[in-house]
Write a protein that holds these residues in place. Structure first.
Motif, PDB file in Angstrom:
ATOM      1  N   VAL A 164       0.838  -1.199   0.000  1.00  0.00           N
ATOM      2  CA  VAL A 164       0.000   0.000   0.000  1.00  0.00           C
ATOM      3  C   VAL A 164       0.879   1.258   0.000  1.00  0.00           C
ATOM      4  N   ALA A 165       1.927   1.259   0.829  1.00  0.00           N
ATOM      5  CA  ALA A 165       2.798   2.437   0.934  1.00  0.00           C
ATOM      6  C   ALA A 165       3.463   2.770  -0.397  1.00  0.00           C
ATOM      7  N   ASN A 166       3.733   1.763  -1.201  1.00  0.00           N
ATOM      8  CA  ASN A 166       4.419   1.977  -2.480  1.00  0.00           C
ATOM      9  C   ASN A 166       3.476   1.951  -3.674  1.00  0.00           C
ATOM     10  N   SER A 167       2.199   2.160  -3.433  1.00  0.00           N
ATOM     11  CA  SER A 167       1.197   2.085  -4.498  1.00  0.00           C
ATOM     12  C   SER A 167       0.978   3.409  -5.225  1.00  0.00           C
ATOM     13  N   GLY A 168       1.733   4.416  -4.871  1.00  0.00           N
ATOM     14  CA  GLY A 168       1.550   5.720  -5.499  1.00  0.00           C
ATOM     15  C   GLY A 168       0.865   6.727  -4.596  1.00  0.00           C
ATOM     16  N   LEU A 169       0.671   6.357  -3.335  1.00  0.00           N
ATOM     17  CA  LEU A 169       0.047   7.263  -2.370  1.00  0.00           C
ATOM     18  C   LEU A 169       0.915   8.483  -2.097  1.00  0.00           C
ATOM     19  N   ASP A 170       0.258   9.550  -1.674  1.00  0.00           N
ATOM     20  CA  ASP A 170       0.959  10.705  -1.123  1.00  0.00           C
ATOM     21  C   ASP A 170       0.947  10.639   0.400  1.00  0.00           C
ATOM     22  N   VAL A 171      -0.184  10.157   0.959  1.00  0.00           N
ATOM     23  CA  VAL A 171      -0.366  10.122   2.412  1.00  0.00           C
ATOM     24  C   VAL A 171      -0.866   8.737   2.827  1.00  0.00           C
ATOM     25  N   TYR A 172      -0.138   8.130   3.757  1.00  0.00           N
ATOM     26  CA  TYR A 172      -0.527   6.837   4.334  1.00  0.00           C
ATOM     27  C   TYR A 172      -1.051   7.131   5.734  1.00  0.00           C
ATOM     28  N   ALA A 173      -2.341   6.948   5.932  1.00  0.00           N
ATOM     29  CA  ALA A 173      -2.963   7.238   7.222  1.00  0.00           C
ATOM     30  C   ALA A 173      -3.300   5.941   7.954  1.00  0.00           C
ATOM     31  N   HIS A 174      -2.906   5.885   9.202  1.00  0.00           N
ATOM     32  CA  HIS A 174      -3.251   4.758  10.077  1.00  0.00           C
ATOM     33  C   HIS A 174      -3.457   5.350  11.469  1.00  0.00           C
ATOM     34  N   ASN A 175      -4.645   5.210  12.007  1.00  0.00           N
ATOM     35  CA  ASN A 175      -4.987   5.888  13.254  1.00  0.00           C
ATOM     36  C   ASN A 175      -4.590   5.096  14.501  1.00  0.00           C
TER      37      ASN A 175
END
Length: 174
Positions: A18-29
């Motif tokens: 998920v982190a390397n899928s092209g995201l700008d922001v990885y959110a985990h609460n």
């Protein structure tokens, strides 16, 4: 693009995908402080596992901003809030939102305390002093707080612009 993710039961390979899928922001609460985790979160969720998720994102995709949220008013102490913020900075968390826990139904956990707007303001200042790139802190702030989204968008645009300018400088021989 931002994704709000689970902890994937600690499977770091899924976090990396998920982190390397092209995201700008990885959110985990994180949701809460260590001492309140078992009371506030799903029994399968763990404080250290959530920290591990945020840390792994930074290790596998350092360019991705990490974001988390904490609900206040669940019975935590000020020292525990401070400790949680320190733990988050230690794993490289970039963005923090702090909001008031509100009991959604009579079947859910009761509110232990209501945090004052002044206390929220103070937590926001402390977070900025600790080095978070952005902190949204207030009674009605949630992990999807819109003011933060605008800030993050502008920050990402600015970082991309710096990278492009640095690349031009390198290619241009400057």
């Amino acid at each position: 693009m931002e994704a709000l993710t689970p902890d994937f039961s600690g499977d770091q390979s899924l976090v990396s995908i998920v982190a390397n899928s092209g995201l700008d922001v990885y959110a985990h609460n994180m949701e809460t402080v260590r001492s309140r985790t078992k009371r506030v979160r799903d029994r399968r969720a763990g404080y250290d596992q959530s920290l591990s998720v945020l840390q792994h994102v930074k290790q596998s995709a350092p360019h991705v901003l990490t974001k988390t949220s904490i609900m206040l008013g669940c019975g935590e102490t000020k020292d525990e809030i401070q400790e949680t913020m320190e733990d988050l900075r230690a794993v490289g968390c970039d963005v923090l939102t702090l909001g008031q826990y509100l009991q959604p139904t009579p079947k859910h956990m009761k509110v232990a305390s209501y945090v004052t707007p002044e206390d929220f303001e103070e937590w926001g200042k402390k977070g900025e002093e600790m080095g978070f790139k952005y902190v949204a802190s207030g009674p009605l702030v949630r992990s999807s707080y819109k003011a933060g989204e605008f800030f993050i968008e502008n920050m990402l645009r600015g970082e991309k612009k710096v990278v492009v300018e640095e690349t031009k400088g390198i290619r241009g021989g400057k």
